[in-house]
Design an enzyme around this catalytic site. Structure first.
Site, PDB file in Angstrom:
ATOM      1  N   GLU A   1       1.862 -10.088 -17.697  1.00 12.74           N
ATOM      2  CA  GLU A   1       1.632  -9.075 -16.664  1.00 12.74           C
ATOM      3  C   GLU A   1       0.750  -7.936 -17.156  1.00 12.74           C
ATOM      4  O   GLU A   1      -0.158  -7.496 -16.443  1.00 12.74           O
ATOM      5  CB  GLU A   1       2.965  -8.473 -16.198  1.00 12.74           C
ATOM      6  CG  GLU A   1       3.724  -9.284 -15.185  1.00 12.74           C
ATOM      7  CD  GLU A   1       4.995  -8.577 -14.745  1.00 12.74           C
ATOM      8  OE1 GLU A   1       5.271  -8.564 -13.545  1.00 12.74           O
ATOM      9  OE2 GLU A   1       5.710  -8.036 -15.610  1.00 12.74           O
TER      10      GLU A   1
ATOM     11  N   CYS B   1       0.825  -1.207   0.000  1.00 13.93           N
ATOM     12  CA  CYS B   1       0.000   0.000   0.000  1.00 13.93           C
ATOM     13  C   CYS B   1       0.858   1.256   0.000  1.00 13.93           C
ATOM     14  O   CYS B   1       2.039   1.221   0.334  1.00 13.93           O
ATOM     15  CB  CYS B   1      -0.912   0.008   1.217  1.00 13.93           C
ATOM     16  SG  CYS B   1      -1.921  -1.485   1.360  1.00 13.93           S
TER      17      CYS B   1
ATOM     18  N   LYS C   1       3.650  -2.880  -7.014  1.00  7.53           N
ATOM     19  CA  LYS C   1       5.059  -2.694  -7.354  1.00  7.53           C
ATOM     20  C   LYS C   1       5.988  -3.394  -6.378  1.00  7.53           C
ATOM     21  O   LYS C   1       6.872  -4.132  -6.776  1.00  7.53           O
ATOM     22  CB  LYS C   1       5.371  -1.191  -7.394  1.00  7.53           C
ATOM     23  CG  LYS C   1       6.790  -0.871  -7.854  1.00  7.53           C
ATOM     24  CD  LYS C   1       7.011  -1.307  -9.277  1.00  7.53           C
ATOM     25  CE  LYS C   1       8.413  -1.004  -9.769  1.00  7.53           C
ATOM     26  NZ  LYS C   1       8.646  -1.544 -11.117  1.00  7.53           N
TER      27      LYS C   1
ATOM     28  N   ASN D   1       0.478  -0.025   6.215  1.00  6.86           N
ATOM     29  CA  ASN D   1       0.940  -0.951   5.187  1.00  6.86           C
ATOM     30  C   ASN D   1       1.642  -2.097   5.894  1.00  6.86           C
ATOM     31  O   ASN D   1       2.526  -1.870   6.724  1.00  6.86           O
ATOM     32  CB  ASN D   1       1.916  -0.255   4.227  1.00  6.86           C
ATOM     33  CG  ASN D   1       2.480  -1.204   3.188  1.00  6.86           C
ATOM     34  OD1 ASN D   1       1.870  -2.217   2.868  1.00  6.86           O
ATOM     35  ND2 ASN D   1       3.652  -0.873   2.670  1.00  6.86           N
ATOM     36  N   GLY D   2       1.255  -3.320   5.572  1.00  9.42           N
ATOM     37  CA  GLY D   2       1.888  -4.480   6.199  1.00  9.42           C
ATOM     38  C   GLY D   2       0.855  -5.525   6.553  1.00  9.42           C
ATOM     39  O   GLY D   2      -0.306  -5.468   6.134  1.00  9.42           O
TER      40      GLY D   2
END
Length: 611
Positions: A491, A2, A606, A99-100
């Site tokens: 992709e 994120c 990413k 984020n995590g």
């Protein structure tokens, strides 16, 4: 995965900073987005499912004003994409972005609900907000409350937190593979998941380490540990031009990054090649002949595109240095209980330096006493800090989710390492060293010649963009190039594609070949060229459509292929780097013709900072 951004200050409108930063971070996740702004004496939260444009519409209809705020763009882990699960999350006076992954999520949720907390989302993030709110209700200040909450967490987190009771402060914390940076300007401070988000506002940044907690205010930034003890961290001056994180006139970031590859290679080689003394300077990274003669082998660990770059490195290291080399998928490495030991060199390869699986592989290698030399693009990243040595690629920001310039710079870095190992081991004669160094210096110019084929490759793409399947074939060092070419196509275009060693074609894939199956063959000159031509004949015998990447002057292949893209020869190692570029362009043009989201392909992010 994120994206996080935060701002405190009165120089600019907080909403403007947050939305600008989220646009630059949207490549990290685009399932939902949201912001929280302190407006007056209350925190206002706005969230929207889907891409950032949906949140922008919300804010146009109901504008927000304020000097303090946090924002988030999400790649879903806990809880499906929805407005309910979008960040920021709120508990009482606390608003948080994260984020995590919190591994003890279930235990924490059960305990909180047992104490009367009402959990409104499916996320692990909301639980952190409730833990902070509990501490604030007990009289803790925001920084102390965040520290106490994080002491209860197991897992990885990079977070930003606000509290209505402390209207001029922003707190952030980091642990595990989730990156966070803080930046300082005049009477303002910033936090973000990645550097491009803050480049328009400041170049002075600090990358937080695991266990760091930072208090941001208009007066500056304070960093403490989990016990509240002050920590000194030096600011780093970022040299990237903000324009380098923008499209610069190209239609997509991926297109721009493909065309930036000659510059990226030039910067990665830099002053590392010494053609006078016939040596390679790896930024002071040294090896002794005794160490290398006693080395039991090199292990490369990586994920995705970096894994295929590492496959190139295996060929280079074994043939130039004469050292056994194996390549492991980082996601499998530690789970197979690898035998590493202190006489092995382990090379983790990562663009971001935050890839969770690669970091875990690195830690396992260090636990077993191996020397760890990482290849990474981002200074002060978690992987770079955890390594014994780091060889930085200088690709600059890579915004497109599908990696391009990261791949070629990683391949160049591995080539330099292989040369250095071969030189130290005295495996290479002076003439060979001179030629190989000279060829490396020529590589950027040769790559520009390949990029000049863009229009002709687009014409080829127009003939094949409606097919449903592709097969990519290569032999020797071109086998990893075939796999990377297939990965790029699947992709961004969502066309099913497989990369195979050409010699394995008869062991299964040949059953798929018919007049509807384009087969891309990397058929440059080399020891296995004749064998590959035989494989090509087998494809033609079954009416397969052959697209060949061939060496300039190879007239024979023109008689056997439907399409030929010619590239110059620079020796098999460096020609492999040239050969990947037509495949990048082919994938790019097919994807744009299909109308897919090239820069943000579905379901991908990413930086994979969680398992």
């Amino acid at each position: 995965m994120c994206g996080i951004v935060g701002y405190v200050g009165r120089e600019v409108c907080a909403v403007d900073v947050l939305m600008d930063g989220l646009r630059r971070l949207e490549y990290r996740g685009y399932d939902s987005a949201g912001v929280a702004i302190l407006e007056g004496d209350s925190l206002e939260v706005r969230r929207a499912k889907g891409k950032l444009i949906n949140l922008e519409g919300n804010l146009r209809e109901r504008p927000l004003q304020g000097h303090l705020g946090i924002g988030h763009t999400r790649w879903a882990t806990h809880g499906k994409p929805s407005e309910r699960n979008a960040h920021p999350h709120r508990a009482g006076s606390i608003v948080i972005v994260h984020n995590g992954i919190i591994e003890n999520y279930r235990e924490l949720r059960a305990a909180l609900e047992g104490r009367g907390a009402v959990i409104r989302s499916d996320t692990d993030t909301e639980l952190i907000a409730h833990l902070i709110e509990e501490a604030v209700e007990q009289g803790r200040d925001l920084l102390t409350a965040v520290r106490e909450a994080c002491a209860q967490l197991t897992g990885s987190y990079a977070l930003g937190a606000l509290c209505e009771r402390e209207p001029d402060l922003l707190v952030t914390a980091k642990n595990g593979g989730s990156p966070i940076i803080v930046g300082q300007g005049e009477k303002q401070a910033f936090l973000a998941s990645d550097i491009p988000a803050v480049l328009p506002y400041t170049r002075d940044i600090i990358s937080l380490h695991d266990g760091d907690f930072a208090l941001l205010s208009e007066e500056g930034i304070q960093i403490v540990d989990i016990e509240g003890r002050p920590i000194e961290r030096e600011f780093t001056m970022i040299q990237w031009d903000p324009v380098s994180a923008e499209k610069g006139g190209y239609d997509h970031f991926m297109q721009k990054e493909i065309f930036e590859q000659p510059r990226a290679i030039t910067d990665t080689i830099g002053t590392r090649i010494n053609e006078v003394e016939l040596d390679v300077d790896l930024d002071g990274i040294e090896f002794s002949k005794d160490e290398l003669d006693g080395c039991q082998g090199v292990t490369l660990v990586a994920c995705g595109t970096s894994y295929y770059a590492s496959q190139l490195g295996k060929y280079m290291i074994e043939q130039l240095a004469g050292i056994p080399c194996e390549v492991d998928l980082a996601s499998e490495f530690r789970y197979r209980k690898p035998i590493v030991g202190s006489k092995r060199i382990v090379i983790p390869v990562s663009q971001s330096g935050e890839t969770a699986d690669t970091l875990a592989a690195l830690q396992e290698a260090k636990r077993q006493g191996a020397r760890v030399l990482s290849i990474c693009n981002v200074r002060e990243s978690t992987i770079s800090r955890a390594s014994d040595d780091v060889l930085y690629t200088h690709a600059g920001p890579e915004i497109g989710v599908a990696s391009t310039k990261a791949f070629v710079t990683q391949a160049v870095a591995l080539y330099l390492i292989a040369l250095k190992l071969g030189i130290v081991r005295q495996r290479l004669g002076k003439s060979e060293i001179r030629d190989r160094l000279h060829d490396a210096m020529r590589l950027p110019r040769m790559l520009e010649s390949v990029l000049a084929l863009d229009r002709s490759i687009e014409k080829i793409a127009r003939r094949y963009f409606k097919v449903q399947d592709f097969l990519f074939l290569g032999r020797g060092i071109m086998f990893p190039i075939a796999m990377e070419g297939a990965l790029k196509l699947k992709e961004i275009s969502y066309i099913h594609a497989e990369g195979y060693a050409a010699g394995e074609m008869k062991h299964g894939p040949i059953a798929l070949i018919d007049e509807n199956m384009p087969v891309v063959v990397i058929a440059t000159k080399g020891e296995l060229h004749d064998k590959l031509l035989s494989n090509l004949e087998q494809v033609r015998a079954r009416d397969g459509q052959v697209l060949a990447i061939a060496s300039t002057g190879d007239e024979e292949i023109a008689e056997k292929a439907n399409e030929v893209i010619y590239i110059d020869d620079l020796g098999e190692f460096l020609t492999s780097i040239l050969a990947v570029v037509p495949l990048q362009l082919l994938a790019y043009h097919i994807a744009t013709l299909k109308g897919t989201d090239v820069d943000q392909p579905r379901n991908l992010a990413k930086s994979v900072t969680v398992e």
